[in-house]
Scaffold this motif. Structure first.
Motif, mmCIF file in Angstrom:
data_model
loop_
_atom_site.group_PDB
_atom_site.id
_atom_site.type_symbol
_atom_site.label_atom_id
_atom_site.label_comp_id
_atom_site.label_asym_id
_atom_site.label_seq_id
_atom_site.Cartn_x
_atom_site.Cartn_y
_atom_site.Cartn_z
ATOM 1 N N TRP A 118 0.598 -0.855 -0.588
ATOM 2 C CA TRP A 118 -0.230 -0.373 0.007
ATOM 3 C C TRP A 118 1.036 0.859 0.290
ATOM 4 O O TRP A 118 2.200 1.063 -0.046
ATOM 5 N N CYS A 119 0.072 2.273 -0.448
ATOM 6 C CA CYS A 119 0.906 3.930 -0.719
ATOM 7 C C CYS A 119 -0.019 4.721 -0.013
ATOM 8 O O CYS A 119 -1.306 4.815 -0.480
ATOM 9 N N HIS A 120 -0.184 6.014 0.687
ATOM 10 C CA HIS A 120 -0.577 6.810 1.208
ATOM 11 C C HIS A 120 0.155 8.398 1.006
ATOM 12 O O HIS A 120 0.021 9.179 1.577
ATOM 13 N N GLU A 121 1.670 8.349 -0.340
ATOM 14 C CA GLU A 121 2.720 9.005 0.207
ATOM 15 C C GLU A 121 2.403 10.490 -0.628
ATOM 16 O O GLU A 121 1.838 11.422 -0.048
ATOM 17 N N LYS A 122 1.673 10.399 -2.295
ATOM 18 C CA LYS A 122 1.449 11.197 -2.988
ATOM 19 C C LYS A 122 -0.299 10.875 -3.337
ATOM 20 O O LYS A 122 -1.016 11.733 -3.254
ATOM 21 N N GLU A 123 -0.125 9.832 -3.635
ATOM 22 C CA GLU A 123 -2.166 9.282 -3.902
ATOM 23 C C GLU A 123 -1.864 7.903 -2.243
ATOM 24 O O GLU A 123 -0.789 7.169 -2.668
ATOM 25 N N LEU A 124 -3.922 7.584 -2.788
ATOM 26 C CA LEU A 124 -3.874 6.363 -2.442
ATOM 27 C C LEU A 124 -3.745 5.725 -3.671
ATOM 28 O O LEU A 124 -4.974 4.738 -4.426
ATOM 29 N N LEU A 125 -2.595 4.322 -2.932
ATOM 30 C CA LEU A 125 -2.471 3.155 -3.815
ATOM 31 C C LEU A 125 -2.140 2.034 -3.008
ATOM 32 O O LEU A 125 -2.289 1.208 -2.087
ATOM 33 N N LEU A 126 -3.117 0.851 -3.794
ATOM 34 C CA LEU A 126 -2.759 -0.433 -3.443
ATOM 35 C C LEU A 126 -2.148 -1.321 -4.403
ATOM 36 O O LEU A 126 -2.864 -1.779 -5.636
ATOM 37 N N ALA A 127 -1.415 -2.350 -3.831
ATOM 38 C CA ALA A 127 -0.701 -3.642 -4.683
ATOM 39 C C ALA A 127 -1.315 -5.073 -3.643
ATOM 40 O O ALA A 127 -1.353 -5.180 -2.905
ATOM 41 N N TYR A 128 -2.019 -5.746 -5.400
ATOM 42 C CA TYR A 128 -2.051 -6.935 -5.451
ATOM 43 C C TYR A 128 -1.256 -8.020 -6.473
ATOM 44 O O TYR A 128 -1.322 -7.520 -7.092
ATOM 45 N N GLU A 129 -1.590 -9.005 -5.766
ATOM 46 C CA GLU A 129 -1.429 -9.708 -6.339
ATOM 47 C C GLU A 129 -1.722 -9.716 -7.740
ATOM 48 O O GLU A 129 -3.191 -10.060 -7.775
ATOM 49 N N PHE A 130 -0.865 -9.794 -8.712
ATOM 50 C CA PHE A 130 -1.532 -10.240 -10.619
ATOM 51 C C PHE A 130 -2.168 -11.040 -10.709
ATOM 52 O O PHE A 130 -2.065 -12.298 -10.446
#
Length: 363
Positions: A118-130
């Motif tokens: 996950w990331c909330h540094e500049k934007e809200l992003l979620l990374a999942y298994e592809f």
């Protein structure tokens, strides 16, 4: 983040205009796995931007009401990921981000989509298994491929296994609240993995329900939710039943362009059952290439789960026993009874930025 601390606050600067920023703050409870490397990892914005070629259009896998999803490759491990980028204009999306990170990070099951980070540094992003084969929705309704019967039955069993884990086998009962074909992903072996926990809620096992704002997707929402907005294990089972019928019949829960008596999948299948023509609703695209005993079982379980009265629905464990032929088919009445509560004939539907409802339309 300090170890052994369940609650912390983070603030996120959300860019609304090119030279203007607003501060959004909210509380999110995370488990200790975020501090010891056991769970999802925190990514920098640059890591996920590079992984997706700066969110290039040709990497986009799809787009929903709260943002787009992109295919990416993590540079440090050559791992394929699916990155959800929450829309800048979606305040509901921010709430979903918080719910997703808080809940799915605690879950470990082979039939649940794995949250990588996950990331909330500049934007809200979620990374999942592809997941190679995308969503069940693409295959059933958009002609990506014709799923053979053996795979369809396996998908239902996998989804049921995921729901059993959420409802009964974890430290908390998790109410998913948005079970639908579009949220069921398929891996390289066509195993089902339930994803998108943005509307999910944690409840105590002893309680098993939660009164909340009406949420979910039209066609999958249990009838009692329209009146009280009360999410429960039974309302999740109802949604599971709708998906089960979709898989058996090869059509969406609501088809506005169909003949009036066939618009609602649930009503159409109940009518076929009443007229002793249940197998007549099987997906015509299968050309009768299916196990009749399993098809009958799937349709019976689907109807059992979508009973309008919550108390008449099975637990997901009971449904699994029938699907595995460890218990007899349910004794369904020839005519489904009318529930003893009123369902409003109209209500407001918003597909983005809901202030009082969180409902999406099936895509």
């Amino acid at each position: 983040m300090k170890q052994n601390k369940d609650l912390f606050k983070f603030f996120f600067w959300w860019k609304r205009k090119e030279n203007e920023q607003d501060v959004l703050g909210f509380d999110v409870s995370f488990g200790d796995e975020f501090g010891n490397g056991m769970g999802p990892r925190k990514f920098s914005y640059n890591e996920l931007a590079k992984a997706t070629n700066n969110f290039a259009d040709d990497e986009k896998l799809g787009e929903g009401g709260f943002g787009a999803v992109y295919k990416g490759v993590l540079r440090d491990s050559s791992t394929n990921v699916a990155v959800k980028r929450i829309s800048r204009s979606s305040k509901q999306g921010i709430k979903e981000y918080a719910s997703e990170v808080k809940i799915i990070s605690r879950l470990r099951h082979k039939n649940l989509v794995k949250l990588i980070g996950w990331c909330h540094e500049k934007e809200l992003l979620l990374a999942y298994e592809f997941l190679l084969h995308g969503s069940l929705d693409f295959h059933l309704f958009k002609g990506r491929s014709l799923l053979p019967w053996e795979i369809r039955y396996k998908i239902v069993q996998g989804l049921a296994s995921a729901l059993l884990y959420l409802h009964e086998e974890g430290d908390f009962c998790v109410l998913h609240r948005d079970i639908k074909a579009n949220n069921i992903m398929l891996d390289s072996a066509f195993n089902a993995k339930l994803g998108d926990f943005g509307l999910a809620r944690l409840v105590d096992h002893g309680k098993g329900s939660q009164t909340t704002l009406l949420a979910g997707t039209m066609g999958y929402i249990a009838p009692e939710c329209h009146r009280k907005g009360k999410a429960s294990k039974e309302s999740d089972v109802y949604s599971f039943g709708v998906v089960t019928l979709e898989i058996a019949c090869g059509r969406r829960s609501i088809e506005p362009t169909f003949d009036e008596q066939e618009v609602s999948l649930v009503d159409w299948v109940w009518e076929a059952y009443r007229n002793e023509m249940l197998l007549g609703v099987a997906d015509k695209k299968l050309s009768a290439d299916f196990n009749a005993k399993e098809m009958e079982c799937l349709l019976h379980v689907g109807l059992w789960c979508v009973h309008p009265s919550p108390s008449m629905r099975p637990s997901i464990r009971q449904a699994i026993q029938v699907l595995n032929f460890e218990a007899m088919l349910p004794n369904l009445k020839c005519k489904v009874p009318i529930p003893n509560y009123d369902i409003p004939s109209t209500f407001v539907i918003k597909t983005s930025e809901p202030s009082s409802l969180s409902i999406t339309l099936p895509r």
